[in-house]
Write an enzyme that holds these catalytic residues in place. Structure first.
Site, mmCIF file in Angstrom:
data_model
loop_
_atom_site.group_PDB
_atom_site.id
_atom_site.type_symbol
_atom_site.label_atom_id
_atom_site.label_comp_id
_atom_site.label_asym_id
_atom_site.label_seq_id
_atom_site.Cartn_x
_atom_site.Cartn_y
_atom_site.Cartn_z
ATOM 1 C CB SER A 30 -20.770 52.502 23.984
ATOM 2 O OG SER A 30 -19.729 53.507 24.851
ATOM 3 C CB THR A 75 -21.468 59.241 21.509
ATOM 4 O OG1 THR A 75 -20.957 58.965 20.582
ATOM 5 C CG2 THR A 75 -22.499 58.045 21.774
ATOM 6 C CE LYS A 79 -19.504 62.955 20.033
ATOM 7 N NZ LYS A 79 -17.946 62.512 19.551
ATOM 8 C CG ASP A 115 -14.636 63.741 20.921
ATOM 9 O OD1 ASP A 115 -14.340 62.909 21.616
ATOM 10 O OD2 ASP A 115 -15.655 64.026 20.645
ATOM 11 N N GLY A 140 -15.986 66.032 9.037
ATOM 12 C CA GLY A 140 -16.987 66.067 9.910
ATOM 13 C C GLY A 140 -16.866 66.469 11.291
ATOM 14 N N GLY A 141 -17.562 65.997 12.159
ATOM 15 C CA GLY A 141 -17.525 66.264 13.708
ATOM 16 C C GLY A 141 -16.165 66.130 14.119
ATOM 17 C CB ALA A 142 -13.997 63.301 14.226
ATOM 18 N N GLY A 246 -6.032 54.371 16.686
ATOM 19 C CA GLY A 246 -7.393 55.340 17.108
ATOM 20 C C GLY A 246 -7.750 55.156 18.619
HETATM 21 P P1 ATR Z 1 -17.939 62.434 12.107
HETATM 22 O O1 ATR Z 1 -18.849 63.383 12.465
HETATM 23 O O2 ATR Z 1 -18.068 61.115 12.897
HETATM 24 O O3 ATR Z 1 -16.587 62.950 11.931
HETATM 25 P P2 ATR Z 1 -19.114 62.454 9.130
HETATM 26 O O4 ATR Z 1 -19.759 63.677 9.854
HETATM 27 O O5 ATR Z 1 -19.992 61.682 8.871
HETATM 28 O O6 ATR Z 1 -18.526 61.969 10.657
HETATM 29 O O7 ATR Z 1 -17.775 62.908 8.544
HETATM 30 C C1 ATR Z 1 -17.168 62.035 7.783
HETATM 31 C C2 ATR Z 1 -16.202 62.467 7.001
HETATM 32 O O8 ATR Z 1 -15.586 61.621 6.395
HETATM 33 C C3 ATR Z 1 -16.554 63.362 5.789
HETATM 34 O O9 ATR Z 1 -15.648 64.458 5.897
HETATM 35 C C4 ATR Z 1 -16.783 62.593 4.772
HETATM 36 O O10 ATR Z 1 -16.259 63.214 3.437
HETATM 37 P P3 ATR Z 1 -17.701 63.971 2.574
HETATM 38 O O11 ATR Z 1 -17.459 65.325 3.047
HETATM 39 O O12 ATR Z 1 -17.202 63.937 1.351
HETATM 40 O O13 ATR Z 1 -18.780 63.241 2.646
HETATM 41 C C5 ATR Z 1 -15.644 61.477 4.906
HETATM 42 N N1 ATR Z 1 -15.835 60.481 4.114
HETATM 43 C C6 ATR Z 1 -16.792 59.457 4.355
HETATM 44 N N2 ATR Z 1 -16.458 58.426 3.778
HETATM 45 C C7 ATR Z 1 -15.554 58.501 2.759
HETATM 46 C C8 ATR Z 1 -14.932 57.846 1.859
HETATM 47 N N3 ATR Z 1 -15.254 56.575 1.359
HETATM 48 N N4 ATR Z 1 -13.760 58.411 1.112
HETATM 49 C C9 ATR Z 1 -13.507 59.714 1.516
HETATM 50 N N5 ATR Z 1 -13.958 60.394 2.607
HETATM 51 C C10 ATR Z 1 -14.938 59.939 3.141
#
Ligand code: ATR
Length: 281
Positions: A30, A75, A79, A115, A140-142, A246
């Site tokens: 981190s 984190t 979360k 965030d 996803g979460g972000a 980022g």
């Molecule tokens: P976080 O909570 O950190 O945002 P996450 O919940 O793992 O992470 O979400 C990752 C996102 O990135 C998801 O929407 C995932 O798409 P899927 O719903 O199809 O799984 C997307 N993602 C991850 N790897 C990917 C890839 N190689 N190409 C396109 N989308 C991807």
């Protein structure tokens, strides 16, 4: 590291020192300890911030109460799970369904989501959000935190995702449009935000959407910061877009945490510098 930075990172403690930390698993890499300890040193705030690898969130929250820990960053993977153990939730954190910050105010634990603030303020430094078409790539979460922030700021959100089910779910929650990733090439958004891990080290030549959709003037933000200049940002800049890396969002979410904990204005530039020193070239 230069001499000045080294001196700034010398941590002094006395009986009035307040304790802060980050709960996560894994947490060893981190960047938050470097960022927050620099902020404390820079402002002269009597605090110290440590990483805690936390497997079970409930006893960790109990420890915050018992030990009087003043503030915590939360984190992955805690979360969402942390929420039910707190005393009150900021309405935005409740709506997003995730907390990344605990503030201990005289034993009352409040949950916040910075965030969302970090992403929106990073965008606002570069563009108006109100009335703009904002494509959020990932679900996803972000994506959820950023989606709510953009919606609250008056942007028209589009969720672009690989899996239809997850994408439609988030789009539905945000009353947004869903665009399958396979159709991303047809997008005409004003602002694009990558929330997927695509392009992260070591897969640095990957890009989450076809490069062809970048236009002059488009504002493009990535949440990936290893590397700092992702392929997504490189291609966007080559097409005449404005890019936001980022680290900007990461530092601004941390700055907001610092302000919630201390009531002081965050030394954003010093915090960014502290994080940059931790990153490989
Ligand atoms: P976080 O909570 O950190 O945002 P996450 O919940 O793992 O992470 O979400 C990752 C996102 O990135 C998801 O929407 C995932 O798409 P899927 O719903 O199809 O799984 C997307 N993602 C991850 N790897 C990917 C890839 N190689 N190409 C396109 N989308 C991807």
């Amino acid at each position: 590291m230069d001499k000045l930075s080294k001196n700034l990172d010398a941590i002094w403690t006395d009986k009035a020192t307040e304790l802060f930390g980050v709960f996560g698993d894994p947490v060893a890499h981190s960047l938050s300890p470097a960022m927050h300890n620099r902020a404390f040193a820079f402002t002269g705030y009597n605090g110290v911030y440590l990483p805690f690898r936390v497997e079970h969130i409930e006893p960790a929250v109990a420890a915050v109460r018992t030990l009087g820990i003043r503030g915590v960053s939360v984190t992955l993977p805690h979360k969402v799970a942390v929420m039910e153990h707190l005393d009150r939730l900021h309405p935005l954190a409740e709506r997003i369904g995730a907390v990344n910050t605990i503030v201990n105010t005289d034993g009352v634990l409040g949950g916040y989501n910075t965030d969302c603030f970090g992403a929106v303020s990073a965008l606002k430094h570069h563009t108006e959000i109100k009335g703009k078409e904002v494509a959020i790539i990932g679900a996803g979460g972000a994506a959820r935190a950023i989606g709510w922030g953009v919606k609250d700021a008056g942007g028209n959100v589009m969720v672009v995702n690989r899996s239809v089910e997850k994408g439609e779910q988030l789009a539905g929650d945000l009353s947004a449009t869903f665009v399958p990733l396979a159709k991303a090439g047809e997008l005409t958004a004003d602002i694009l935000v990558n929330t997927t891990p695509v392009g992260m080290h070591p897969h640095t030549d990957e890009i989450p959407v076809p490069a062809g959709l970048f236009r002059r003037g488009v504002v493009v933000m990535d949440i990936v910061y290893t590397p700092l200049k992702t392929e997504f940002l490189k291609q966007a800049r080559a097409a005449g877009g404005k890019i936001i890396d980022g680290l900007t969002m990461f530092v601004l979410q941390g700055a907001r945490q610092f302000e919630l904990w201390t009531g002081l204005e965050a030394p954003v530039d010093a915090m960014r510098k502290a994080v940059m020193e931790q990153l490989p070239e």
